[in-house]
Design a protein around this motif. Sequence first.
Motif, PDB file in Angstrom:
ATOM      1  N   LEU A 179       0.829  -1.203   0.000  1.00 54.18           N
ATOM      2  CA  LEU A 179       0.000   0.000   0.000  1.00 54.18           C
ATOM      3  C   LEU A 179       0.864   1.255   0.000  1.00 54.18           C
ATOM      4  CD1 LEU A 179      -2.698   1.535   0.331  1.00 54.18           C
ATOM      5  CD2 LEU A 179      -2.487   1.163   2.794  1.00 54.18           C
ATOM      6  N   PHE A 180       1.931   1.269   0.768  1.00 57.61           N
ATOM      7  CA  PHE A 180       2.798   2.449   0.812  1.00 57.61           C
ATOM      8  C   PHE A 180       3.502   2.660  -0.524  1.00 57.61           C
ATOM      9  CE2 PHE A 180       2.348   1.189   5.232  1.00 57.61           C
ATOM     10  CZ  PHE A 180       2.107   2.400   5.848  1.00 57.61           C
ATOM     11  N   ILE A 181       3.895   1.557  -1.171  1.00 60.69           N
ATOM     12  CA  ILE A 181       4.551   1.685  -2.471  1.00 60.69           C
ATOM     13  C   ILE A 181       3.574   2.214  -3.512  1.00 60.69           C
ATOM     14  CG2 ILE A 181       5.781   0.427  -4.280  1.00 60.69           C
ATOM     15  CD1 ILE A 181       6.688  -1.555  -2.148  1.00 60.69           C
ATOM     16  N   ALA A 182       2.327   1.741  -3.459  1.00 59.45           N
ATOM     17  CA  ALA A 182       1.327   2.185  -4.427  1.00 59.45           C
ATOM     18  C   ALA A 182       0.887   3.622  -4.180  1.00 59.45           C
ATOM     19  CB  ALA A 182       0.112   1.251  -4.375  1.00 59.45           C
ATOM     20  N   ALA A 183       0.827   4.031  -2.914  1.00 57.67           N
ATOM     21  CA  ALA A 183       0.358   5.383  -2.603  1.00 57.67           C
ATOM     22  C   ALA A 183       1.441   6.429  -2.766  1.00 57.67           C
ATOM     23  CB  ALA A 183      -0.184   5.422  -1.176  1.00 57.67           C
ATOM     24  N   ALA A 184       2.708   6.021  -2.771  1.00 58.21           N
ATOM     25  CA  ALA A 184       3.813   6.987  -2.814  1.00 58.21           C
ATOM     26  C   ALA A 184       3.747   7.914  -4.025  1.00 58.21           C
ATOM     27  CB  ALA A 184       5.149   6.244  -2.756  1.00 58.21           C
ATOM     28  N   PRO A 185       3.595   7.418  -5.272  1.00 60.67           N
ATOM     29  CA  PRO A 185       3.571   8.358  -6.408  1.00 60.67           C
ATOM     30  C   PRO A 185       2.345   9.256  -6.440  1.00 60.67           C
ATOM     31  CG  PRO A 185       3.098   6.124  -7.144  1.00 60.67           C
ATOM     32  CD  PRO A 185       3.530   6.018  -5.714  1.00 60.67           C
ATOM     33  N   VAL A 186       1.281   8.880  -5.730  1.00 59.54           N
ATOM     34  CA  VAL A 186       0.101   9.738  -5.665  1.00 59.54           C
ATOM     35  C   VAL A 186       0.271  10.812  -4.598  1.00 59.54           C
ATOM     36  CG1 VAL A 186      -2.396   9.781  -5.255  1.00 59.54           C
ATOM     37  CG2 VAL A 186      -1.365   7.867  -6.482  1.00 59.54           C
ATOM     38  N   LEU A 187       0.838  10.426  -3.458  1.00 62.71           N
ATOM     39  CA  LEU A 187       0.990  11.367  -2.356  1.00 62.71           C
ATOM     40  C   LEU A 187       2.191  12.284  -2.547  1.00 62.71           C
ATOM     41  CD1 LEU A 187       0.258   8.962   0.644  1.00 62.71           C
ATOM     42  CD2 LEU A 187      -1.335  10.455  -0.573  1.00 62.71           C
ATOM     43  N   PHE A 188       3.278  11.754  -3.121  1.00 60.26           N
ATOM     44  CA  PHE A 188       4.497  12.539  -3.324  1.00 60.26           C
ATOM     45  C   PHE A 188       4.742  12.620  -4.825  1.00 60.26           C
ATOM     46  CE2 PHE A 188       4.814  10.185   0.656  1.00 60.26           C
ATOM     47  CZ  PHE A 188       4.936  11.230   1.567  1.00 60.26           C
ATOM     48  N   PHE A 189       4.261  13.719  -5.430  1.00 58.17           N
ATOM     49  CA  PHE A 189       4.233  13.808  -6.883  1.00 58.17           C
ATOM     50  C   PHE A 189       5.586  14.125  -7.496  1.00 58.17           C
ATOM     51  CE2 PHE A 189       2.047  17.186  -4.607  1.00 58.17           C
ATOM     52  CZ  PHE A 189       2.960  18.226  -4.700  1.00 58.17           C
ATOM     53  N   ASP A 190       6.653  14.228  -6.685  1.00 61.28           N
ATOM     54  CA  ASP A 190       7.992  14.393  -7.251  1.00 61.28           C
ATOM     55  C   ASP A 190       8.600  13.060  -7.699  1.00 61.28           C
ATOM     56  OD1 ASP A 190       7.936  17.098  -6.801  1.00 61.28           O
ATOM     57  OD2 ASP A 190       8.801  16.950  -4.790  1.00 61.28           O
ATOM     58  N   LEU A 191       7.969  11.962  -7.317  1.00 54.07           N
ATOM     59  CA  LEU A 191       8.478  10.655  -7.701  1.00 54.07           C
ATOM     60  C   LEU A 191       8.212  10.397  -9.185  1.00 54.07           C
ATOM     61  CD1 LEU A 191       7.348   8.545  -4.619  1.00 54.07           C
ATOM     62  CD2 LEU A 191       9.620   9.439  -5.090  1.00 54.07           C
ATOM     63  N   PRO A 192       8.956   9.475  -9.800  1.00 54.11           N
ATOM     64  CA  PRO A 192       8.729   9.189 -11.222  1.00 54.11           C
ATOM     65  C   PRO A 192       7.297   8.734 -11.488  1.00 54.11           C
ATOM     66  CG  PRO A 192      10.787   8.206 -10.474  1.00 54.11           C
ATOM     67  CD  PRO A 192      10.092   8.710  -9.251  1.00 54.11           C
ATOM     68  N   ARG A 193       6.739   9.247 -12.575  1.00 52.36           N
ATOM     69  CA  ARG A 193       5.361   8.919 -12.939  1.00 52.36           C
ATOM     70  C   ARG A 193       5.196   7.460 -13.373  1.00 52.36           C
ATOM     71  NH1 ARG A 193       2.183  11.878 -10.416  1.00 52.36           N
ATOM     72  NH2 ARG A 193       3.965  11.618  -9.040  1.00 52.36           N
ATOM     73  N   LYS A 194       6.318   6.797 -13.663  1.00 55.84           N
ATOM     74  CA  LYS A 194       6.223   5.394 -14.072  1.00 55.84           C
ATOM     75  C   LYS A 194       5.681   4.520 -12.944  1.00 55.84           C
ATOM     76  CE  LYS A 194      10.024   5.678 -17.414  1.00 55.84           C
ATOM     77  NZ  LYS A 194      11.366   5.151 -17.798  1.00 55.84           N
ATOM     78  N   LEU A 195       5.855   4.963 -11.701  1.00 54.30           N
ATOM     79  CA  LEU A 195       5.356   4.186 -10.569  1.00 54.30           C
ATOM     80  C   LEU A 195       3.839   4.139 -10.508  1.00 54.30           C
ATOM     81  CD1 LEU A 195       7.850   5.392  -7.790  1.00 54.30           C
ATOM     82  CD2 LEU A 195       7.915   3.267  -9.099  1.00 54.30           C
ATOM     83  N   LEU A 196       3.175   5.025 -11.241  1.00 44.61           N
ATOM     84  CA  LEU A 196       1.709   5.021 -11.253  1.00 44.61           C
ATOM     85  C   LEU A 196       1.144   3.744 -11.873  1.00 44.61           C
ATOM     86  CD1 LEU A 196       0.939   8.723 -12.211  1.00 44.61           C
ATOM     87  CD2 LEU A 196       0.506   7.608 -10.013  1.00 44.61           C
ATOM     88  N   ALA A 197       1.956   3.065 -12.664  1.00 43.07           N
ATOM     89  CA  ALA A 197       1.492   1.792 -13.237  1.00 43.07           C
ATOM     90  C   ALA A 197       1.211   0.784 -12.136  1.00 43.07           C
ATOM     91  CB  ALA A 197       2.528   1.252 -14.219  1.00 43.07           C
ATOM     92  N   PHE A 198       2.090   0.725 -11.136  1.00 49.50           N
ATOM     93  CA  PHE A 198       1.828  -0.179 -10.008  1.00 49.50           C
ATOM     94  C   PHE A 198       0.652   0.319  -9.168  1.00 49.50           C
ATOM     95  CE2 PHE A 198       2.521  -1.498  -5.575  1.00 49.50           C
ATOM     96  CZ  PHE A 198       2.478  -2.873  -5.746  1.00 49.50           C
ATOM     97  N   THR A 199       0.507   1.635  -9.050  1.00 50.18           N
ATOM     98  CA  THR A 199      -0.647   2.187  -8.323  1.00 50.18           C
ATOM     99  C   THR A 199      -1.948   1.743  -8.968  1.00 50.18           C
ATOM    100  OG1 THR A 199       0.691   4.116  -7.738  1.00 50.18           O
ATOM    101  CG2 THR A 199      -1.681   4.307  -7.462  1.00 50.18           C
ATOM    102  N   ALA A 200      -1.973   1.691 -10.297  1.00 49.21           N
ATOM    103  CA  ALA A 200      -3.195   1.322 -11.005  1.00 49.21           C
ATOM    104  C   ALA A 200      -3.575  -0.140 -10.783  1.00 49.21           C
ATOM    105  CB  ALA A 200      -3.043   1.611 -12.495  1.00 49.21           C
TER     106      ALA A 200
END
Length: 432
Positions: free
Chosen positions: A121-142
């Motif tokens: 959950l923390f790995i998936a929420a990280a790119p949504v909560l901290f938008f400075d992270l690479p946008r590629k991580l949003l694939a795992f969030t999805a």
Amino acid sequence: MSDTHAHSVAFVRTQDVPMAPPPSNAAGPAKWVKDNLFATPLNGLLTLVALYFIYAILSSALPWILGGIWNAPSLAACRDILDGASAACFAVLSERWNQLLFGFQYPDDQYWRPGLAFILLFIAAAPVLFFDLPRKLLAFTAIYPFVAYYLLWGGTIFVPILALVGVAGGFMVYQRLVAGSFAAGFFGGIAAAFVIWIIGGWLIPDDASANAMLPAVPSRYMGGFMLNMMLGVTCVSLSVPIGIALALGRQSSMPLIKWICVIFIEFIRGVPLITLLFVANVMLAYFFPPGSGVDLFLRVVIMITMFSAAYIAEVIRGGLAALPKGQYEAADSLGLDYPQAMRLIILPQALKISIPGIVNVAVGLFKDTTLVSVISMFDLVGMIRGPILASTEWNGVYWELFGFAALLFFIVCYGISQYSQWLERRLATDHR
């Protein structure tokens, strides 16, 4: 030149005098204490009164906590060990930690599954909560919701795969239709997702669960703090986009859409959450097709999401109303259509204004998940009030159990509050 004349000439220093340290009362801890605790006589008096109350509380609580017993099979054994001394019996936490966290029916050998889902959950929420992270991580969030579903419930893997395919198909239809009309894209995407789910449901073989990699765990086996986290994360994640849609619908120029949103928001806000939970427990099953067997967890998620979405809609409507009319005119002058104006100009500013209100609703919603104990769902409070206190070993232990529950909820809610304050500072781009 005489010696007297030589000594009368003023001496000119060739180097700067070393900088002297500031006075002790002008910097450091002494200055902070003076400015914050004893700035005025009234502040000093209030500080002394507060310190007295803190001392009175800690002088009683710390010996009770530090002298607690952690290893005992029952409350009676704790009292025998204490031999009349006043101290906590934390042994109930050591003996029943698994029930407090996972419920009393979740399989013991499967605790790694909710634990892994919690870490992911923390790995998936990280790119949504901290938008400075690479946008590629949003694939795992999805894909995380579908991964978490399979980890928690298990059974056939075709169910989360079908759900993922349906969502992806609905999103593709939405992207194709939204250029012509936002409503057409929104409802077209939902219809496409349902069609995929219905067709896919017919194709899943009946014996698919027999060869599942992870054994199936029914929703009624889930409990403890895990259930509170599942309800809180799921309902907050769903209520924010639904609340945005309701807020935009309430400001729509189309009378039908506007009044549907107004009636929904005002009705939900006028009904207590506990009433909606009883409706989810008793009546909501009648709105589904006969024999569908929609479990209680899904019904509770629907009702809590509707409840929180109505409040979030009003918070976001306040943010939209706070924007000056010039922002809307600027979007029109750029030639943007309604979806583009909302996505690029209006909503980013309105959501920034609405952050404190949204966080307030999220914190209240997370704490309100404890109300599910009144409809026989054994969350953290339900486990304490039910199986643990009803047992003969621990009947009479209250402070330790409810203090542990308060600590868990405080950690989560305080973390949410601190993140919202960081986000406000991060987005403070205006001139003050």
